[in-house]
Design a protein around this motif. Structure first.
Motif, PDB file in Angstrom:
ATOM      1  N   LEU A 286       0.944  -1.143   0.049  1.00 57.43           N
ATOM      2  CA  LEU A 286      -0.154  -0.050   0.047  1.00 57.43           C
ATOM      3  C   LEU A 286       0.755   1.139  -0.284  1.00 57.43           C
ATOM      4  O   LEU A 286       0.434   2.287  -0.556  1.00 57.43           O
ATOM      5  N   VAL A 287       1.897   1.184   0.699  1.00 55.42           N
ATOM      6  CA  VAL A 287       2.687   2.475   0.638  1.00 55.42           C
ATOM      7  C   VAL A 287       3.166   2.671  -0.635  1.00 55.42           C
ATOM      8  O   VAL A 287       3.426   3.837  -1.257  1.00 55.42           O
ATOM      9  N   VAL A 288       3.945   1.614  -1.470  1.00 57.09           N
ATOM     10  CA  VAL A 288       4.273   1.531  -2.696  1.00 57.09           C
ATOM     11  C   VAL A 288       3.128   2.187  -3.763  1.00 57.09           C
ATOM     12  O   VAL A 288       3.674   3.375  -4.560  1.00 57.09           O
ATOM     13  N   LEU A 289       2.014   1.735  -3.671  1.00 52.83           N
ATOM     14  CA  LEU A 289       1.062   2.054  -4.429  1.00 52.83           C
ATOM     15  C   LEU A 289       0.637   3.659  -3.992  1.00 52.83           C
ATOM     16  O   LEU A 289       0.274   4.410  -4.933  1.00 52.83           O
ATOM     17  N   ALA A 290       0.799   4.060  -2.895  1.00 47.65           N
ATOM     18  CA  ALA A 290       0.321   5.465  -2.375  1.00 47.65           C
ATOM     19  C   ALA A 290       1.452   6.258  -3.006  1.00 47.65           C
ATOM     20  O   ALA A 290       1.143   7.413  -3.604  1.00 47.65           O
ATOM     21  N   GLY A 291       2.630   5.820  -3.170  1.00 51.77           N
ATOM     22  CA  GLY A 291       3.814   6.600  -3.711  1.00 51.77           C
ATOM     23  C   GLY A 291       3.546   6.787  -5.122  1.00 51.77           C
ATOM     24  O   GLY A 291       3.701   7.985  -5.655  1.00 51.77           O
ATOM     25  N   VAL A 292       3.290   5.737  -5.778  1.00 50.43           N
ATOM     26  CA  VAL A 292       3.042   5.904  -7.120  1.00 50.43           C
ATOM     27  C   VAL A 292       1.540   6.681  -7.634  1.00 50.43           C
ATOM     28  O   VAL A 292       1.802   7.448  -8.448  1.00 50.43           O
ATOM     29  N   ALA A 293       0.755   6.546  -6.811  1.00 51.20           N
ATOM     30  CA  ALA A 293      -0.670   7.284  -7.187  1.00 51.20           C
ATOM     31  C   ALA A 293      -0.147   8.845  -7.007  1.00 51.20           C
ATOM     32  O   ALA A 293      -0.733   9.619  -7.632  1.00 51.20           O
ATOM     33  N   ALA A 294       0.601   9.101  -5.741  1.00 51.12           N
ATOM     34  CA  ALA A 294       0.879  10.524  -5.625  1.00 51.12           C
ATOM     35  C   ALA A 294       1.622  11.119  -6.734  1.00 51.12           C
ATOM     36  O   ALA A 294       1.584  12.227  -7.320  1.00 51.12           O
ATOM     37  N   GLY A 295       2.429  10.104  -7.235  1.00 50.27           N
ATOM     38  CA  GLY A 295       3.675  10.458  -8.239  1.00 50.27           C
ATOM     39  C   GLY A 295       2.655  10.923  -9.530  1.00 50.27           C
ATOM     40  O   GLY A 295       3.054  11.806 -10.432  1.00 50.27           O
ATOM     41  N   VAL A 296       1.730  10.028  -9.824  1.00 55.20           N
ATOM     42  CA  VAL A 296       0.968   9.942 -11.052  1.00 55.20           C
ATOM     43  C   VAL A 296       0.123  11.222 -11.126  1.00 55.20           C
ATOM     44  O   VAL A 296      -0.111  12.203 -11.911  1.00 55.20           O
ATOM     45  N   ALA A 297      -0.333  11.595  -9.749  1.00 53.68           N
ATOM     46  CA  ALA A 297      -1.228  12.727  -9.679  1.00 53.68           C
ATOM     47  C   ALA A 297      -0.353  14.131  -9.692  1.00 53.68           C
ATOM     48  O   ALA A 297      -0.956  15.152 -10.454  1.00 53.68           O
ATOM     49  N   VAL A 298       0.595  14.157  -9.336  1.00 52.82           N
ATOM     50  CA  VAL A 298       1.677  15.367  -9.617  1.00 52.82           C
ATOM     51  C   VAL A 298       2.014  15.372 -10.832  1.00 52.82           C
ATOM     52  O   VAL A 298       1.851  16.751 -11.605  1.00 52.82           O
ATOM     53  N   ALA A 299       2.192  14.602 -11.287  1.00 54.95           N
ATOM     54  CA  ALA A 299       2.651  14.421 -13.038  1.00 54.95           C
ATOM     55  C   ALA A 299       1.458  14.632 -13.795  1.00 54.95           C
ATOM     56  O   ALA A 299       1.580  15.327 -15.074  1.00 54.95           O
ATOM     57  N   TRP A 300       0.273  14.501 -13.399  1.00 56.39           N
ATOM     58  CA  TRP A 300      -0.531  14.584 -14.454  1.00 56.39           C
ATOM     59  C   TRP A 300      -1.092  15.854 -14.504  1.00 56.39           C
ATOM     60  O   TRP A 300      -1.678  16.234 -15.658  1.00 56.39           O
ATOM     61  N   VAL A 301      -0.742  16.999 -13.564  1.00 55.97           N
ATOM     62  CA  VAL A 301      -1.206  18.200 -13.661  1.00 55.97           C
ATOM     63  C   VAL A 301      -0.015  19.092 -14.474  1.00 55.97           C
ATOM     64  O   VAL A 301      -0.275  20.433 -14.465  1.00 55.97           O
TER      65      VAL A 301
END
Length: 117
Positions: A34-49
């Motif tokens: 879950l920590v890895v998935l949260a890091g990836v999700a946060a990274g994708v969210a930042v890259a998305w903008v």
């Protein structure tokens, strides 16, 4: 310049998620994943903008639209084509085996005479 900073932040977030996986080695595996998935999700969210992130989103939407336009073969067509491919492979395998054995016979028996006892 702001996009580069955002991308760097996105990479750091993904790296932090991966690092968290190893730093939390005493914790249950579910929490570590879950920590890895949260890091990836946060990274994708930042890259998305970022601007390249928005362009990628448009590209992905266009790709989905193009895939919907493809005329996919029916099950019958797929099975027939697969059968033809398998038949061709068998024919080629037999042909190559015959060619190999013919060359083996010609070289070893006729030219070199190694098989005569």
């Amino acid at each position: 310049m702001a996009d580069k900073i955002k991308f760097a932040l996105a990479l750091l977030l993904v790296a932090a998620g991966v690092a968290g996986f190893y730093l939390l080695s005493a914790q249950p595996t579910v929490l570590r994943v879950l920590v890895v998935l949260a890091g990836v999700a946060a990274g994708v969210a930042v890259a998305w903008v970022t601007e390249p992130g928005r362009r990628f989103a448009v590209f992905a939407a266009d790709a989905v639209t193009e895939v919907k336009k493809v005329v996919w073969p029916t099950r019958k067509e797929t099975l027939q084509t697969t059968g033809i491919v398998f038949a061709f492979v068998v024919v080629m395998a037999i042909f190559l085996w015959v060619a190999d054995k013919s060359l083996e016979w010609a070289l070893y028996d006729l030219i070199l005479g190694w098989r005569h006892s």
